[in-house]
Enzyme design. Structure first.
Site, mmCIF file in Angstrom:
data_model
loop_
_atom_site.group_PDB
_atom_site.id
_atom_site.type_symbol
_atom_site.label_atom_id
_atom_site.label_comp_id
_atom_site.label_asym_id
_atom_site.label_seq_id
_atom_site.Cartn_x
_atom_site.Cartn_y
_atom_site.Cartn_z
ATOM 1 N N LEU A 71 -46.684 33.108 -47.886
ATOM 2 C CA LEU A 71 -47.737 32.741 -48.823
ATOM 3 C C LEU A 71 -48.976 33.547 -48.459
ATOM 4 O O LEU A 71 -49.229 33.802 -47.283
ATOM 5 C CB LEU A 71 -48.066 31.242 -48.724
ATOM 6 C CG LEU A 71 -46.972 30.242 -49.104
ATOM 7 C CD1 LEU A 71 -47.472 28.817 -48.840
ATOM 8 C CD2 LEU A 71 -46.558 30.398 -50.555
ATOM 9 N N ASP A 72 -49.752 33.940 -49.455
ATOM 10 C CA ASP A 72 -51.015 34.602 -49.176
ATOM 11 C C ASP A 72 -51.872 33.706 -48.295
ATOM 12 O O ASP A 72 -51.773 32.474 -48.362
ATOM 13 C CB ASP A 72 -51.783 34.880 -50.472
ATOM 14 C CG ASP A 72 -51.066 35.863 -51.387
ATOM 15 O OD1 ASP A 72 -50.186 36.597 -50.894
ATOM 16 O OD2 ASP A 72 -51.392 35.889 -52.581
ATOM 17 N N MET A 73 -52.733 34.301 -47.514
ATOM 18 C CA MET A 73 -53.605 33.528 -46.631
ATOM 19 C C MET A 73 -54.389 32.467 -47.407
ATOM 20 O O MET A 73 -54.548 31.324 -46.954
ATOM 21 C CB MET A 73 -54.582 34.460 -45.906
ATOM 22 C CG MET A 73 -55.485 33.748 -44.920
ATOM 23 S SD MET A 73 -56.706 34.847 -44.170
ATOM 24 C CE MET A 73 -57.823 35.099 -45.565
#
Length: 221
Positions: A65-67
């Site tokens: 997942l993106d940060m």
């Protein structure tokens, strides 16, 4: 001279919440602001993966997942599980749902089917590119609309899994995700203090045990 504010990584320090676990897999609820895997710089090492490794020394990452995105993130506990889960994702037999708040009044439902490619001069940004981009498709459904805030709550279902896919697709149709500092033209107007994108649901047939698994996470906005 650049006026860009340098990025300072300050990940949340609360203990990771495990939402599902069996002999082969462990699934956490990743908080927004925490990297899925370590970055290149020493100050960017703290990540969901390293925190999971502290409990499960043989763990392997299965997806990311993106940060700035929160929600359901799955790890394999050992190599055989990693291989099996990788094949499962490649076969697209995993259902992933996200909840997002997007700017404007989104259509009741629809799809975005435009190819994406890395904007190499502005990494990690991704852009729509019809000649060189890789195919990418997202389904969406509006579940609520706040006329005062001019914000729609939406269910987003990625058919493919390109980097930043949901974020770029929503921007492409004129409904960027609120608080998205890469793709929203006025991310600071969001009162949440974060990007409003959360991986809320994951379902699949556990590839080693054959058990049907359905994981629902709580939505933080």
């Amino acid at each position: 001279m650049s006026s860009k504010v340098p990025f300072v990584y300050m990940p949340p320090q609360e203990k990771l919440v495990i939402v599902y676990e069996d002999e082969d897999l462990v699934v956490i609820d990743k908080p927004a602001g925490l990297l899925s895997v370590p970055g290149r710089l020493p100050e960017h090492q703290d990540s969901a993966y390293l925190r999971v490794l502290a409990q499960y020394p043989q763990a392997k990452i299965t997806h990311r997942l993106d940060m700035a995105t929160s929600g359901i993130l799955m790890f394999a506990k050992h190599r055989d599980a990693e291989v099996a889960v990788s094949k499962m994702f490649q076969a697209r037999t995993v259902t992933k749902n996200y909840v997002a708040l997007v700017q404007g009044k989104l259509d009741e439902e629809g799809s975005v089917d435009v190819p994406l490619i890395t904007d190499w001069e502005n990494r990690p940004r991704q852009i729509v590119h019809f000649e060189l981009g890789k195919s990418a498709k997202t389904l969406y459904k509006r579940t609520d609309y706040d006329a005062v805030q001019d914000v729609s709550r939406a269910l987003l279902i990625p058919v493919t899994g390109r980097s930043h896919q949901l974020r770029v697709h929503m921007m492409h149709i004129g409904h960027p995700i609120t608080g998205d500092q890469l793709y929203h033209p006025d991310a600071a107007q969001s009162t949440l203090g974060r990007m409003a994108l959360h991986a809320s649901f994951l379902s699949f047939r556990q590839p080693l045990s054959g058990v049907d698994v359905e994981i629902k996470g709580s939505i933080p906005f």
